[in-house]
Scaffold this motif. Structure first.
Motif, PDB file in Angstrom:
ATOM      1  N   ARG A 192      55.057 130.546 -24.390  1.00 19.05           N
ATOM      2  CA  ARG A 192      53.828 130.224 -25.115  1.00 19.05           C
ATOM      3  C   ARG A 192      52.638 130.689 -24.292  1.00 19.05           C
ATOM      4  O   ARG A 192      52.551 130.422 -23.096  1.00 19.05           O
ATOM      5  N   MET A 193      51.706 131.385 -24.947  1.00 13.15           N
ATOM      6  CA  MET A 193      50.555 131.968 -24.254  1.00 13.15           C
ATOM      7  C   MET A 193      49.251 131.467 -24.854  1.00 13.15           C
ATOM      8  O   MET A 193      49.131 131.351 -26.078  1.00 13.15           O
ATOM      9  N   LYS A 194      48.280 131.189 -23.995  1.00 12.65           N
ATOM     10  CA  LYS A 194      46.973 130.689 -24.404  1.00 12.65           C
ATOM     11  C   LYS A 194      45.875 131.568 -23.819  1.00 12.65           C
ATOM     12  O   LYS A 194      45.973 132.019 -22.681  1.00 12.65           O
ATOM     13  N   ASN A 195      44.835 131.798 -24.596  1.00 16.47           N
ATOM     14  CA  ASN A 195      43.677 132.601 -24.183  1.00 16.47           C
ATOM     15  C   ASN A 195      43.987 134.089 -24.079  1.00 16.47           C
ATOM     16  O   ASN A 195      43.481 134.793 -23.211  1.00 16.47           O
ATOM     17  N   LEU A 196      44.839 134.594 -24.973  1.00 15.78           N
ATOM     18  CA  LEU A 196      44.985 136.030 -25.110  1.00 15.78           C
ATOM     19  C   LEU A 196      43.697 136.612 -25.676  1.00 15.78           C
ATOM     20  O   LEU A 196      42.943 135.923 -26.381  1.00 15.78           O
ATOM     21  N   ILE A 197      43.405 137.882 -25.379  1.00 21.02           N
ATOM     22  CA  ILE A 197      42.235 138.515 -25.977  1.00 21.02           C
ATOM     23  C   ILE A 197      42.627 139.849 -26.606  1.00 21.02           C
ATOM     24  O   ILE A 197      43.565 140.521 -26.160  1.00 21.02           O
ATOM     25  N   GLU A 198      41.916 140.208 -27.672  1.00 21.22           N
ATOM     26  CA  GLU A 198      42.082 141.489 -28.332  1.00 21.22           C
ATOM     27  C   GLU A 198      40.717 141.957 -28.819  1.00 21.22           C
ATOM     28  O   GLU A 198      39.736 141.210 -28.797  1.00 21.22           O
ATOM     29  N   TYR A 199      40.674 143.230 -29.259  1.00 24.25           N
ATOM     30  CA  TYR A 199      39.433 143.738 -29.828  1.00 24.25           C
ATOM     31  C   TYR A 199      39.168 143.086 -31.170  1.00 24.25           C
ATOM     32  O   TYR A 199      40.085 142.871 -31.974  1.00 24.25           O
ATOM     33  N   ARG A 200      37.906 142.797 -31.439  1.00 22.16           N
ATOM     34  CA  ARG A 200      37.539 142.324 -32.765  1.00 22.16           C
ATOM     35  C   ARG A 200      37.627 143.474 -33.749  1.00 22.16           C
ATOM     36  O   ARG A 200      37.715 144.651 -33.365  1.00 22.16           O
ATOM     37  N   GLU A 201      37.613 143.153 -35.050  1.00 18.71           N
ATOM     38  CA  GLU A 201      37.628 144.199 -36.073  1.00 18.71           C
ATOM     39  C   GLU A 201      36.364 145.041 -35.965  1.00 18.71           C
ATOM     40  O   GLU A 201      35.253 144.523 -35.839  1.00 18.71           O
ATOM     41  N   GLY A 202      36.527 146.374 -35.988  1.00 19.89           N
ATOM     42  CA  GLY A 202      35.380 147.274 -35.919  1.00 19.89           C
ATOM     43  C   GLY A 202      34.748 147.359 -34.552  1.00 19.89           C
ATOM     44  O   GLY A 202      33.568 147.698 -34.429  1.00 19.89           O
ATOM     45  N   ALA A 203      35.529 147.077 -33.485  1.00 21.30           N
ATOM     46  CA  ALA A 203      34.965 147.063 -32.139  1.00 21.30           C
ATOM     47  C   ALA A 203      34.477 148.450 -31.729  1.00 21.30           C
ATOM     48  O   ALA A 203      35.094 149.466 -32.051  1.00 21.30           O
ATOM     49  N   GLN A 204      33.371 148.492 -31.018  1.00 24.34           N
ATOM     50  CA  GLN A 204      32.844 149.728 -30.447  1.00 24.34           C
ATOM     51  C   GLN A 204      33.366 149.838 -29.022  1.00 24.34           C
ATOM     52  O   GLN A 204      32.999 149.058 -28.150  1.00 24.34           O
ATOM     53  N   LEU A 205      34.196 150.843 -28.762  1.00 25.03           N
ATOM     54  CA  LEU A 205      34.889 150.920 -27.489  1.00 25.03           C
ATOM     55  C   LEU A 205      34.223 151.854 -26.494  1.00 25.03           C
ATOM     56  O   LEU A 205      34.235 151.604 -25.294  1.00 25.03           O
ATOM     57  N   LEU A 206      33.639 152.944 -26.976  1.00 24.52           N
ATOM     58  CA  LEU A 206      32.986 153.884 -26.085  1.00 24.52           C
ATOM     59  C   LEU A 206      31.489 153.626 -26.051  1.00 24.52           C
ATOM     60  O   LEU A 206      30.902 153.111 -27.014  1.00 24.52           O
ATOM     61  N   LEU A 207      30.865 153.996 -24.934  1.00 29.24           N
ATOM     62  CA  LEU A 207      29.417 153.875 -24.765  1.00 29.24           C
ATOM     63  C   LEU A 207      28.954 152.440 -24.949  1.00 29.24           C
ATOM     64  O   LEU A 207      27.933 152.161 -25.560  1.00 29.24           O
ATOM     65  N   ASN A 208      29.733 151.518 -24.408  1.00 33.41           N
ATOM     66  CA  ASN A 208      29.415 150.104 -24.563  1.00 33.41           C
ATOM     67  C   ASN A 208      29.617 149.428 -23.206  1.00 33.41           C
ATOM     68  O   ASN A 208      30.729 149.354 -22.699  1.00 33.41           O
ATOM     69  N   ASP A 209      28.520 148.961 -22.617  1.00 35.70           N
ATOM     70  CA  ASP A 209      28.604 148.322 -21.305  1.00 35.70           C
ATOM     71  C   ASP A 209      28.906 146.835 -21.396  1.00 35.70           C
ATOM     72  O   ASP A 209      29.065 146.172 -20.376  1.00 35.70           O
ATOM     73  N   ASN A 210      28.963 146.296 -22.591  1.00 31.58           N
ATOM     74  CA  ASN A 210      29.230 144.864 -22.740  1.00 31.58           C
ATOM     75  C   ASN A 210      30.461 144.678 -23.616  1.00 31.58           C
ATOM     76  O   ASN A 210      30.360 144.397 -24.807  1.00 31.58           O
ATOM     77  N   TYR A 211      31.633 144.865 -23.007  1.00 28.29           N
ATOM     78  CA  TYR A 211      32.879 144.734 -23.754  1.00 28.29           C
ATOM     79  C   TYR A 211      33.091 143.329 -24.290  1.00 28.29           C
ATOM     80  O   TYR A 211      33.784 143.138 -25.293  1.00 28.29           O
ATOM     81  N   GLU A 212      32.501 142.348 -23.644  1.00 35.03           N
ATOM     82  CA  GLU A 212      32.792 140.966 -24.033  1.00 35.03           C
ATOM     83  C   GLU A 212      32.359 140.677 -25.461  1.00 35.03           C
ATOM     84  O   GLU A 212      32.915 139.795 -26.113  1.00 35.03           O
ATOM     85  N   GLU A 270      32.915 142.610 -27.831  1.00 38.21           N
ATOM     86  CA  GLU A 270      33.921 143.233 -28.690  1.00 38.21           C
ATOM     87  C   GLU A 270      35.265 142.507 -28.624  1.00 38.21           C
ATOM     88  O   GLU A 270      36.237 142.957 -29.224  1.00 38.21           O
ATOM     89  N   LEU A 271      35.344 141.395 -27.876  1.00 40.61           N
ATOM     90  CA  LEU A 271      36.609 140.716 -27.655  1.00 40.61           C
ATOM     91  C   LEU A 271      36.664 139.375 -28.365  1.00 40.61           C
ATOM     92  O   LEU A 271      35.646 138.682 -28.486  1.00 40.61           O
ATOM     93  N   VAL A 272      37.844 139.019 -28.829  1.00 40.10           N
ATOM     94  CA  VAL A 272      38.082 137.708 -29.438  1.00 40.10           C
ATOM     95  C   VAL A 272      39.301 137.089 -28.769  1.00 40.10           C
ATOM     96  O   VAL A 272      40.153 137.797 -28.212  1.00 40.10           O
ATOM     97  N   SER A 273      39.385 135.761 -28.823  1.00 44.84           N
ATOM     98  CA  SER A 273      40.425 135.027 -28.113  1.00 44.84           C
ATOM     99  C   SER A 273      41.380 134.343 -29.087  1.00 44.84           C
ATOM    100  O   SER A 273      40.989 133.922 -30.175  1.00 44.84           O
ATOM    101  N   GLY A 274      42.650 134.240 -28.670  1.00 47.05           N
ATOM    102  CA  GLY A 274      43.647 133.574 -29.498  1.00 47.05           C
ATOM    103  C   GLY A 274      44.870 133.202 -28.672  1.00 47.05           C
ATOM    104  O   GLY A 274      44.858 133.271 -27.444  1.00 47.05           O
TER     105      GLY A 274
END
Length: 461
Positions: free
Chosen positions: A251-271, A273-277
């Motif tokens: 069982r895993m808690k606090n996994l993260i993935e990209y949100r829908e429509g995340a901007q991955l390049l040219l983005n200094d604030n990845y946080e 673009e991330l969601v937790s589950g």
């Protein structure tokens, strides 16, 4: 007594797709690893020894695109500097104690961008935001045999993370029990709590490389997992084969993935673009091994499931993880034809990687009403698989004479020749959406690495 060990490894994986006929586009990506370890081994007496290690690792990936008069290079870097001290104390035949501590300085720099040509007026060079933290920990472990048929191993680790604006700590207990019914049969049970201060974020699309290692921060919490496992071993003495069956649940808690429509390049604030589950993984493993005789090797099979549940993804419904692979098979065999001539083979099979499919398109006028944009319609998250991957590797090994039987060249060497992926099946790694010829769409899987012959020479002295 003191001994000093130095080891190092460097490797690069390079992918450069074929150039287009027009010659208007050229690009590719490179993944690289470098690691160096200096270890000092000190023996205090017959019961106590220690290892002190200094470790440096570096990981990078580069994504490059070139068109006439313009070039674009996006890079990501991770560098670690670590020190650890480990002790092993053999109190007696029934008690082994291990304990130690470690500290690691992590450095992350995602989204380093270099441009040249006219594109540099639009996309500026940037160094990316440097993220740093310090991870430390102390641990204790006891391996105990209270009676000949029973083995108990238990331990505890306390981990700590220091970042610029916050502090985390986590207890990590673990225990394992093995009971032997007799020489042929045994059962084992185990539990472990683990904490990870580094997240691997994976995209559900097949576009390499979008996987990103991202550190824990004030907003991105550590990953916690609890795993239990149970296994049964049986030794077939006549056939000289050891078999193992094991089931597990994680069982895993606090996994993260990209949100829908995340901007991955040219983005200094990845946080942003991330969601937790949360997530689960469970399955069973079968393993059979033969280690004596002219024919040795093993057969392994894993049946597993891995799921995720994020309120912000897939409409809050549970879905399969990107690396959920239902079946995984490995067969390894080595046959000693003579003392100096050996034949070996490896066959592996795994279910294809999952991705989110495009199931259609819709048309939408642009903001100026001068054109129409084609936008994709996606299906259930990670609901489709790439074709399975499998291959056969074969090698022939020729050993030199024993050095005691030779008058010169006082080392032991061996030549190896063979082929990776002998039957030339490309390993699927991405898909393309193409016209199926009847007005619809179909997926076409693209693969890498056909048959690759090799020749090698190893020696020791």
């Amino acid at each position: 007594k003191n001994r000093l060990f130095l080891s190092s490894y460097y490797g690069d994986d390079v992918l450069s797709p074929p150039k287009t006929d027009s010659g208007l586009f050229d690009g590719g990506f490179r993944l690289g690893n470098l690691t160096t370890t200096l270890r000092w081994n000190h023996i205090y007496n017959s019961k106590l020894f220690s290892n002190f290690s200094l470790i440096h690792t570096r990981f990078r990936y580069d994504v490059e695109a070139n068109i006439p008069g313009n070039s674009f290079l996006a890079k990501s870097r991770i560098a670690d500097y670590a020190a650890k001290l480990d002790y092993s104390y053999y109190k007696n035949a029934d008690n082994l104690f291990r304990y130690g501590l470690h500290a690691t300085l992590h450095g992350f720099r995602p989204n380093v961008v270099n441009t040249a040509g006219a594109i540099s007026e639009v996309i500026r060079d940037r160094e990316g935001k440097l993220l740093q933290n310090v991870e430390t920990g102390i641990y204790f472990q006891h391996e105990w045999e209270p009676q000949p048929l029973l083995k108990i191993g238990y331990g505890f680790r306390e981990s700590f993370l220091f970042t610029n604006d916050t502090f985390f700590t986590s207890p990590e207990p673990r225990i394992g029990i093995t009971y032997n019914f007799h020489e042929r049969q045994s059962v084992k049970l185990s539990y472990a709590r683990m904490t990870q201060y580094l997240h691997l974020v994976s995209s559900s699309a097949i576009a390499l490389p979008t996987d990103l290692w991202y550190p824990v921060t004030k907003r991105v919490k550590p990953l916690y997992s609890d795993q239990i496992a149970a296994g049964y071993n049986y030794n077939f003495e006549k056939q000289q084969v050891l078999t193992t069956v094991e089931v597990y649940y994680k069982r895993m808690k606090n996994l993260i993935e990209y949100r829908e429509g995340a901007q991955l390049l040219l983005n200094d604030n990845y946080e942003n673009e991330l969601v937790s589950g949360n997530g689960e993984a469970y399955g069973c493993e079968f393993f059979a091994q033969r280690t004596t005789g002219r024919l040795t090797g093993w057969i392994g099979y894993t049946l597993s499931w891995s799921t995720r549940k994020f309120e912000a993804l897939n409409n809050g419904k549970k879905y399969y993880a990107r690396f959920d692979r239902r079946h995984d098979v490995s067969v390894v065999a080595t046959y000693d034809v003579t003392k100096r001539f050996i034949i070996s083979g490896v066959w592996v099979y795994s279910t294809g990687q999952r991705f989110t499919p495009v199931i259609g398109y819709f048309l939408m006028p642009n903001s100026t009403l001068t054109n129409v944009n084609t936008l994709p319609i996606y299906g259930e998250r990670n609901s489709t698989e790439l074709p399975p991957a499998h291959r056969l590797d074969i090698s022939l090994i020729f050993k030199s004479k024993e050095k005691s039987n030779r008058k010169w060249l006082k080392w032991q060497g061996e030549w190896s020749v063979g082929a990776y992926n002998t039957y030339n099946r490309a390993q699927p790694y991405r898909i393309e959406v193409t016209d199926n010829g009847s007005g619809g769409l179909k997926y076409v899987a693209k693969g890498l690495f056909g048959t690759i012959p090799f020749v090698g020479y190893n020696f020791r002295y």
